[in-house]
Design a protein around this motif. Structure first.
Motif, PDB file in Angstrom:
ATOM      1  N   SER A   7     -24.378 -43.280 -33.370  1.00  0.00           N
ATOM      2  CA  SER A   7     -24.134 -44.618 -32.814  1.00  0.00           C
ATOM      3  C   SER A   7     -23.458 -45.569 -33.794  1.00  0.00           C
ATOM      4  O   SER A   7     -23.400 -46.771 -33.549  1.00  0.00           O
ATOM      5  CB  SER A   7     -25.460 -45.232 -32.348  1.00  0.00           C
ATOM      6  OG  SER A   7     -26.020 -44.455 -31.320  1.00  0.00           O
ATOM      7  N   ILE A   8     -22.984 -45.031 -34.914  1.00  0.00           N
ATOM      8  CA  ILE A   8     -22.343 -45.869 -35.929  1.00  0.00           C
ATOM      9  C   ILE A   8     -20.977 -45.291 -36.272  1.00  0.00           C
ATOM     10  O   ILE A   8     -20.830 -44.095 -36.474  1.00  0.00           O
ATOM     11  CB  ILE A   8     -23.214 -45.961 -37.203  1.00  0.00           C
ATOM     12  CG1 ILE A   8     -24.578 -46.578 -36.875  1.00  0.00           C
ATOM     13  CG2 ILE A   8     -22.504 -46.777 -38.279  1.00  0.00           C
ATOM     14  CD1 ILE A   8     -25.555 -46.583 -38.031  1.00  0.00           C
ATOM     15  N   VAL A   9     -19.976 -46.161 -36.332  1.00  0.00           N
ATOM     16  CA  VAL A   9     -18.613 -45.758 -36.691  1.00  0.00           C
ATOM     17  C   VAL A   9     -18.255 -46.422 -38.018  1.00  0.00           C
ATOM     18  O   VAL A   9     -18.229 -47.648 -38.110  1.00  0.00           O
ATOM     19  CB  VAL A   9     -17.600 -46.193 -35.605  1.00  0.00           C
ATOM     20  CG1 VAL A   9     -16.182 -45.911 -36.047  1.00  0.00           C
ATOM     21  CG2 VAL A   9     -17.908 -45.524 -34.281  1.00  0.00           C
ATOM     22  N   ILE A  10     -17.997 -45.601 -39.033  1.00  0.00           N
ATOM     23  CA  ILE A  10     -17.556 -46.108 -40.334  1.00  0.00           C
ATOM     24  C   ILE A  10     -16.470 -45.180 -40.863  1.00  0.00           C
ATOM     25  O   ILE A  10     -16.754 -44.145 -41.446  1.00  0.00           O
ATOM     26  CB  ILE A  10     -18.712 -46.230 -41.348  1.00  0.00           C
ATOM     27  CG1 ILE A  10     -19.797 -47.156 -40.810  1.00  0.00           C
ATOM     28  CG2 ILE A  10     -18.172 -46.728 -42.692  1.00  0.00           C
ATOM     29  CD1 ILE A  10     -20.960 -47.391 -41.742  1.00  0.00           C
ATOM     30  N   PRO A  11     -15.207 -45.539 -40.631  1.00  0.00           N
ATOM     31  CA  PRO A  11     -14.105 -44.696 -41.093  1.00  0.00           C
ATOM     32  C   PRO A  11     -13.895 -44.805 -42.607  1.00  0.00           C
ATOM     33  O   PRO A  11     -14.557 -45.610 -43.269  1.00  0.00           O
ATOM     34  CB  PRO A  11     -12.901 -45.234 -40.333  1.00  0.00           C
ATOM     35  CG  PRO A  11     -13.297 -46.525 -39.750  1.00  0.00           C
ATOM     36  CD  PRO A  11     -14.774 -46.691 -39.881  1.00  0.00           C
ATOM     37  N   PRO A  12     -12.945 -44.034 -43.145  1.00  0.00           N
ATOM     38  CA  PRO A  12     -12.619 -44.159 -44.579  1.00  0.00           C
ATOM     39  C   PRO A  12     -12.087 -45.555 -44.904  1.00  0.00           C
ATOM     40  O   PRO A  12     -11.859 -46.373 -44.022  1.00  0.00           O
ATOM     41  CB  PRO A  12     -11.524 -43.103 -44.774  1.00  0.00           C
ATOM     42  CG  PRO A  12     -11.685 -42.152 -43.647  1.00  0.00           C
ATOM     43  CD  PRO A  12     -12.194 -42.961 -42.494  1.00  0.00           C
ATOM     44  N   GLU A  13     -11.840 -45.776 -46.172  1.00  0.00           N
ATOM     45  CA  GLU A  13     -11.390 -47.088 -46.627  1.00  0.00           C
ATOM     46  C   GLU A  13      -9.946 -47.372 -46.233  1.00  0.00           C
ATOM     47  O   GLU A  13      -9.095 -46.502 -46.302  1.00  0.00           O
ATOM     48  CB  GLU A  13     -11.522 -47.178 -48.154  1.00  0.00           C
ATOM     49  CG  GLU A  13     -12.963 -47.099 -48.615  1.00  0.00           C
ATOM     50  CD  GLU A  13     -13.088 -46.975 -50.126  1.00  0.00           C
ATOM     51  OE1 GLU A  13     -12.122 -47.268 -50.850  1.00  0.00           O
ATOM     52  OE2 GLU A  13     -14.177 -46.573 -50.575  1.00  0.00           O
ATOM     53  N   CYS A  14      -9.715 -48.594 -45.803  1.00  0.00           N
ATOM     54  CA  CYS A  14      -8.378 -49.127 -45.528  1.00  0.00           C
ATOM     55  C   CYS A  14      -8.557 -50.620 -45.295  1.00  0.00           C
ATOM     56  O   CYS A  14      -9.333 -51.022 -44.436  1.00  0.00           O
ATOM     57  CB  CYS A  14      -7.736 -48.475 -44.306  1.00  0.00           C
ATOM     58  SG  CYS A  14      -6.146 -49.214 -43.866  1.00  0.00           S
ATOM     59  N   GLN A  15      -7.862 -51.410 -46.035  1.00  0.00           N
ATOM     60  CA  GLN A  15      -8.089 -52.855 -46.012  1.00  0.00           C
ATOM     61  C   GLN A  15      -7.165 -53.587 -45.043  1.00  0.00           C
ATOM     62  O   GLN A  15      -6.697 -54.677 -45.303  1.00  0.00           O
ATOM     63  CB  GLN A  15      -7.912 -53.389 -47.443  1.00  0.00           C
ATOM     64  CG  GLN A  15      -8.521 -54.746 -47.662  1.00  0.00           C
ATOM     65  CD  GLN A  15      -8.565 -55.103 -49.130  1.00  0.00           C
ATOM     66  OE1 GLN A  15      -9.131 -54.389 -49.930  1.00  0.00           O
ATOM     67  NE2 GLN A  15      -7.965 -56.227 -49.474  1.00  0.00           N
ATOM     68  N   PHE A  16      -6.930 -53.006 -43.876  1.00  0.00           N
ATOM     69  CA  PHE A  16      -5.953 -53.597 -42.957  1.00  0.00           C
ATOM     70  C   PHE A  16      -6.388 -54.929 -42.368  1.00  0.00           C
ATOM     71  O   PHE A  16      -5.543 -55.761 -42.046  1.00  0.00           O
ATOM     72  CB  PHE A  16      -5.597 -52.606 -41.836  1.00  0.00           C
ATOM     73  CG  PHE A  16      -6.611 -52.514 -40.735  1.00  0.00           C
ATOM     74  CD1 PHE A  16      -6.539 -53.357 -39.642  1.00  0.00           C
ATOM     75  CD2 PHE A  16      -7.632 -51.574 -40.788  1.00  0.00           C
ATOM     76  CE1 PHE A  16      -7.460 -53.275 -38.620  1.00  0.00           C
ATOM     77  CE2 PHE A  16      -8.555 -51.484 -39.771  1.00  0.00           C
ATOM     78  CZ  PHE A  16      -8.473 -52.341 -38.682  1.00  0.00           C
ATOM     79  N   ILE A  17      -7.672 -55.169 -42.205  1.00  0.00           N
ATOM     80  CA  ILE A  17      -8.122 -56.402 -41.546  1.00  0.00           C
ATOM     81  C   ILE A  17      -7.628 -57.632 -42.297  1.00  0.00           C
ATOM     82  O   ILE A  17      -7.060 -58.549 -41.695  1.00  0.00           O
ATOM     83  CB  ILE A  17      -9.655 -56.430 -41.383  1.00  0.00           C
ATOM     84  CG1 ILE A  17     -10.101 -55.318 -40.436  1.00  0.00           C
ATOM     85  CG2 ILE A  17     -10.117 -57.789 -40.880  1.00  0.00           C
ATOM     86  CD1 ILE A  17     -11.607 -55.151 -40.348  1.00  0.00           C
ATOM     87  N   ILE A  18      -7.816 -57.644 -43.602  1.00  0.00           N
ATOM     88  CA  ILE A  18      -7.349 -58.779 -44.401  1.00  0.00           C
ATOM     89  C   ILE A  18      -5.831 -58.762 -44.518  1.00  0.00           C
ATOM     90  O   ILE A  18      -5.178 -59.800 -44.456  1.00  0.00           O
ATOM     91  CB  ILE A  18      -8.022 -58.767 -45.795  1.00  0.00           C
ATOM     92  CG1 ILE A  18      -9.538 -59.020 -45.651  1.00  0.00           C
ATOM     93  CG2 ILE A  18      -7.384 -59.775 -46.733  1.00  0.00           C
ATOM     94  CD1 ILE A  18      -9.911 -60.351 -45.019  1.00  0.00           C
ATOM     95  N   ASN A  19      -5.249 -57.579 -44.664  1.00  0.00           N
ATOM     96  CA  ASN A  19      -3.790 -57.472 -44.835  1.00  0.00           C
ATOM     97  C   ASN A  19      -3.012 -57.991 -43.624  1.00  0.00           C
ATOM     98  O   ASN A  19      -1.929 -58.546 -43.786  1.00  0.00           O
ATOM     99  CB  ASN A  19      -3.389 -56.024 -45.112  1.00  0.00           C
ATOM    100  CG  ASN A  19      -3.941 -55.507 -46.420  1.00  0.00           C
ATOM    101  OD1 ASN A  19      -4.414 -56.266 -47.254  1.00  0.00           O
ATOM    102  ND2 ASN A  19      -3.895 -54.204 -46.597  1.00  0.00           N
ATOM    103  N   LEU A  20      -3.537 -57.788 -42.435  1.00  0.00           N
ATOM    104  CA  LEU A  20      -2.814 -58.180 -41.211  1.00  0.00           C
ATOM    105  C   LEU A  20      -3.314 -59.489 -40.607  1.00  0.00           C
ATOM    106  O   LEU A  20      -2.762 -59.977 -39.621  1.00  0.00           O
ATOM    107  CB  LEU A  20      -2.898 -57.059 -40.173  1.00  0.00           C
ATOM    108  CG  LEU A  20      -2.322 -55.707 -40.596  1.00  0.00           C
ATOM    109  CD1 LEU A  20      -2.469 -54.686 -39.476  1.00  0.00           C
ATOM    110  CD2 LEU A  20      -0.881 -55.842 -41.033  1.00  0.00           C
ATOM    111  N   LYS A  21      -4.336 -60.044 -41.200  1.00  0.00           N
ATOM    112  CA  LYS A  21      -4.981 -61.256 -40.667  1.00  0.00           C
ATOM    113  C   LYS A  21      -3.999 -62.414 -40.484  1.00  0.00           C
ATOM    114  O   LYS A  21      -3.976 -63.051 -39.432  1.00  0.00           O
ATOM    115  CB  LYS A  21      -6.110 -61.670 -41.610  1.00  0.00           C
ATOM    116  CG  LYS A  21      -6.754 -62.977 -41.284  1.00  0.00           C
ATOM    117  CD  LYS A  21      -7.784 -63.339 -42.352  1.00  0.00           C
ATOM    118  CE  LYS A  21      -8.208 -64.757 -42.167  1.00  0.00           C
ATOM    119  NZ  LYS A  21      -7.925 -65.611 -43.298  1.00  0.00           N
TER     120      LYS A  21
END
Length: 145
Positions: A7-21
């Motif tokens: 029930s938990i989704v945690i993919p590998p690292e990638c900092q797209f949230i801040i980069n595309l914000k």
């Protein structure tokens, strides 16, 4: 280890949230053009290929919800369409283990007001060894620890 839970989704690292914000946060209306641009920008993010995203499913879902999409929802969908080697049921939580995000907790809280943050304290010596083994060239030992 959290990603092993069905029930938990945690993919590998990638900092797209801040980069595309800056480009996508606050858009009032997402269009087909916005979705295409978002996916193109997402594909340029470092390490995103390790997520093995089903790009056509992501695009279709974003387009079918285009009038309800905002940046937070688009980001959550990216996480939900990432590949996991663990069987997933109905995900109840989405997480991120990106250490770089520790510098952006305030910004992340603005995007995801319902977010909870878990701080894990790692032995500083083991952290330094891990960074050295990964080949990161950080000359200041105190910074890596």
């Amino acid at each position: 280890m959290f990603d092993a839970h069905p029930s938990i989704v945690i993919p590998p690292e990638c900092q797209f949230i801040i980069n595309l914000k800056k480009k996508y946060l606050g858009l009032d209306l997402w269009t087909a053009k916005t979705v295409s641009s978002f996916i193109a920008d997402l594909k340029k993010q470092g390490l995103i290929e390790s997520w093995k995203i089903d790009w056509s499913k992501l695009r279709d879902t974003l387009l079918s919800n285009v009038y309800r999409v905002d940046y937070a929802l688009a980001c959550k969908l990216v996480y939900l369409y990432s590949f996991s080697c663990f069987e997933k049921g109905n995900p109840l939580a989405i997480g991120d283990k990106n250490p770089g995000y520790s510098f952006y907790s305030k910004e992340l809280q603005e995007i995801f007001p319902e977010a909870k943050f878990i701080y894990l304290c790692r032995d500083y010596r083991e952290n330094h060894i891990s960074i050295v083994r990964a080949g990161f060239e950080m000359s200041i030992i105190a910074a890596t620890c």
